[in-house]
Scaffold this motif. Structure first.
Motif, short mmCIF file in Angstrom:
data_model
loop_
_atom_site.label_atom_id
_atom_site.label_comp_id
_atom_site.label_asym_id
_atom_site.label_seq_id
_atom_site.Cartn_x
_atom_site.Cartn_y
_atom_site.Cartn_z
N ASP A 159 105.17 -5.30 -35.91
CA ASP A 159 104.96 -6.48 -35.08
C ASP A 159 105.92 -7.56 -35.57
OD1 ASP A 159 104.11 -8.91 -33.94
OD2 ASP A 159 102.05 -8.21 -33.78
N ALA A 160 106.98 -7.78 -34.82
CA ALA A 160 108.03 -8.71 -35.26
C ALA A 160 107.52 -10.13 -35.37
CB ALA A 160 109.22 -8.65 -34.29
N ASN A 161 106.60 -10.52 -34.50
CA ASN A 161 106.08 -11.89 -34.55
C ASN A 161 105.27 -12.13 -35.82
OD1 ASN A 161 107.25 -12.41 -32.08
ND2 ASN A 161 105.39 -12.05 -30.91
N THR A 162 104.41 -11.18 -36.15
CA THR A 162 103.61 -11.30 -37.38
C THR A 162 104.53 -11.35 -38.60
OG1 THR A 162 101.75 -10.12 -36.40
CG2 THR A 162 101.84 -10.20 -38.80
N THR A 163 105.53 -10.46 -38.61
CA THR A 163 106.47 -10.41 -39.72
C THR A 163 107.23 -11.71 -39.87
OG1 THR A 163 106.74 -8.02 -39.50
CG2 THR A 163 108.48 -9.20 -40.65
N SER A 164 107.78 -12.23 -38.76
CA SER A 164 108.60 -13.44 -38.84
C SER A 164 107.78 -14.64 -39.25
CB SER A 164 109.29 -13.70 -37.50
OG SER A 164 108.34 -13.92 -36.46
N ASN A 165 106.56 -14.75 -38.75
CA ASN A 165 105.70 -15.87 -39.15
C ASN A 165 105.38 -15.81 -40.64
OD1 ASN A 165 105.56 -17.08 -36.62
ND2 ASN A 165 103.79 -15.87 -35.99
N ALA A 166 105.10 -14.61 -41.13
CA ALA A 166 104.79 -14.46 -42.55
C ALA A 166 106.00 -14.83 -43.42
CB ALA A 166 104.36 -13.02 -42.85
N LEU A 167 107.19 -14.42 -43.00
CA LEU A 167 108.40 -14.74 -43.76
C LEU A 167 108.68 -16.24 -43.74
CD1 LEU A 167 110.71 -11.80 -42.64
CD2 LEU A 167 109.66 -12.11 -44.89
N LYS A 168 108.41 -16.85 -42.62
CA LYS A 168 108.59 -18.31 -42.52
C LYS A 168 107.67 -19.03 -43.48
CE LYS A 168 108.62 -21.99 -39.03
NZ LYS A 168 108.46 -22.28 -37.58
N ILE A 169 106.40 -18.62 -43.49
CA ILE A 169 105.42 -19.23 -44.39
C ILE A 169 105.79 -18.97 -45.85
CG2 ILE A 169 103.00 -19.28 -45.09
CD1 ILE A 169 103.73 -20.39 -42.23
N LEU A 170 106.23 -17.76 -46.13
CA LEU A 170 106.64 -17.39 -47.49
C LEU A 170 107.75 -18.31 -47.98
CD1 LEU A 170 106.79 -15.37 -49.91
CD2 LEU A 170 108.39 -14.04 -48.52
N SER A 171 108.77 -18.48 -47.17
CA SER A 171 109.91 -19.31 -47.56
C SER A 171 109.49 -20.76 -47.79
CB SER A 171 111.00 -19.23 -46.49
OG SER A 171 112.14 -19.98 -46.85
N LEU A 172 108.62 -21.27 -46.92
CA LEU A 172 108.17 -22.66 -47.04
C LEU A 172 107.27 -22.86 -48.25
CD1 LEU A 172 107.44 -23.45 -43.28
CD2 LEU A 172 109.33 -24.36 -44.66
N ARG A 173 106.39 -21.90 -48.53
CA ARG A 173 105.47 -22.05 -49.66
C ARG A 173 106.20 -21.98 -50.99
NH1 ARG A 173 99.87 -21.85 -48.86
NH2 ARG A 173 99.66 -21.38 -51.09
#
Length: 257
Positions: A159-173
């Motif tokens: 699921d590309a949307n789930t993956t991209s959202n998680a990566l975005k949060i990871l980078s920000l955190r």
């Protein structure tokens, strides 16, 4: 058809300083361009107007529009979606290339190459990039590193949307971007208050240093690679604590994959 082309011409005139004669000449050329890549002159012109609206001149816009239409065909999507994907990707990664046209061509080639060889489509890559490109770029990642993270994550999640959202949060955190996370409606419980504190806590839990030096973070991709190399050596408590710090409670399972 004539009415549609008149509308396209009007849209280009609204967003461009080009003369009417110049735009009409481009309209004539757009039929040959459209025929060469299997689309319509109307779509080429509409996409050109989208790029001119961003401030690009006609010569740059027409090349970017051509690429966007090629991407639409390859990714089996409508031109509006394809153009949105390309705009966000070009804006994020153009600094790696000589100019926007070179960036556009390289991005399409890489999206297509990955889509042909891995379990993710070109359209899904573009969609994931639209959501996460800015954060991943801010996270110090190159285009290839960002593509690697998205592709690897999607193999697990499908699921590309789930993956991209998680990566975005990871980078920000990792960078302690609390305000950005709150604006997105993400939980910030357990988010450390300073870079030095985050660095110290992750290093104490895993032995991995998230910084290259006192002032520079490692890229998100490098951090994930280094954590992955020692992950199996950590006990369950350390793994859980690390995941909560870098991904948050809601994204921990996605990042752990």
């Amino acid at each position: 058809v004539v009415r549609d082309l008149d509308v396209s011409l009007t849209e280009m005139r609204k967003v461009s300083d080009e003369s009417l004669e110049s735009l009409k000449r481009y309209q004539d050329i757009s039929f040959d361009v459209a025929g060469s890549i299997g689309t319509t002159a109307k779509q080429i012109q509409a996409s050109t107007a989208d790029y001119m609206r961003l401030g690009y001149n006609l010569n740059t816009s027409k090349e970017l529009a051509k690429d966007a239409n090629i991407y639409a065909n390859v990714g089996d999507m409508d031109i509006d979606t394809a153009t949105e994907h390309m705009i966000s990707s070009i804006q994020a990664w153009k600094s790696e290339f000589g100019n926007e046209i070179e960036a556009s061509a390289a991005i399409i080639d890489r999206y297509n190459e990955i889509g042909n060889n891995f379990a993710i489509t070109s359209a899904d890559i573009g969609s994931a990039m639209e959501r996460s490109a800015a954060a991943l770029k801010e996270g110090g990642n190159t285009l290839n590193e960002a593509l690697g993270l998205i592709t690897a994550g999607n193999i697990i999640q499908q699921d590309a949307n789930t993956t991209s959202n998680a990566l975005k949060i990871l980078s920000l955190r990792i960078r302690g971007a609390k305000a950005d996370l709150e604006d997105m409606g993400e939980e910030t419980d357990g988010l450390v208050s300073s870079t030095s504190k985050m660095r110290g806590e992750i290093k104490a839990l895993t032995g991995v240093d998230i910084m290259l030096n006192e002032n520079t973070f490692k890229s998100t991709a490098q951090i994930i690679q280094e954590l992955g190399a020692i992950w199996q050596n950590l006990d369950d408590v350390s793994q859980a604590a690390t995941l909560e710090k870098i991904a948050g409670k809601n994204r921990a399972s996605t990042v752990s994959g």
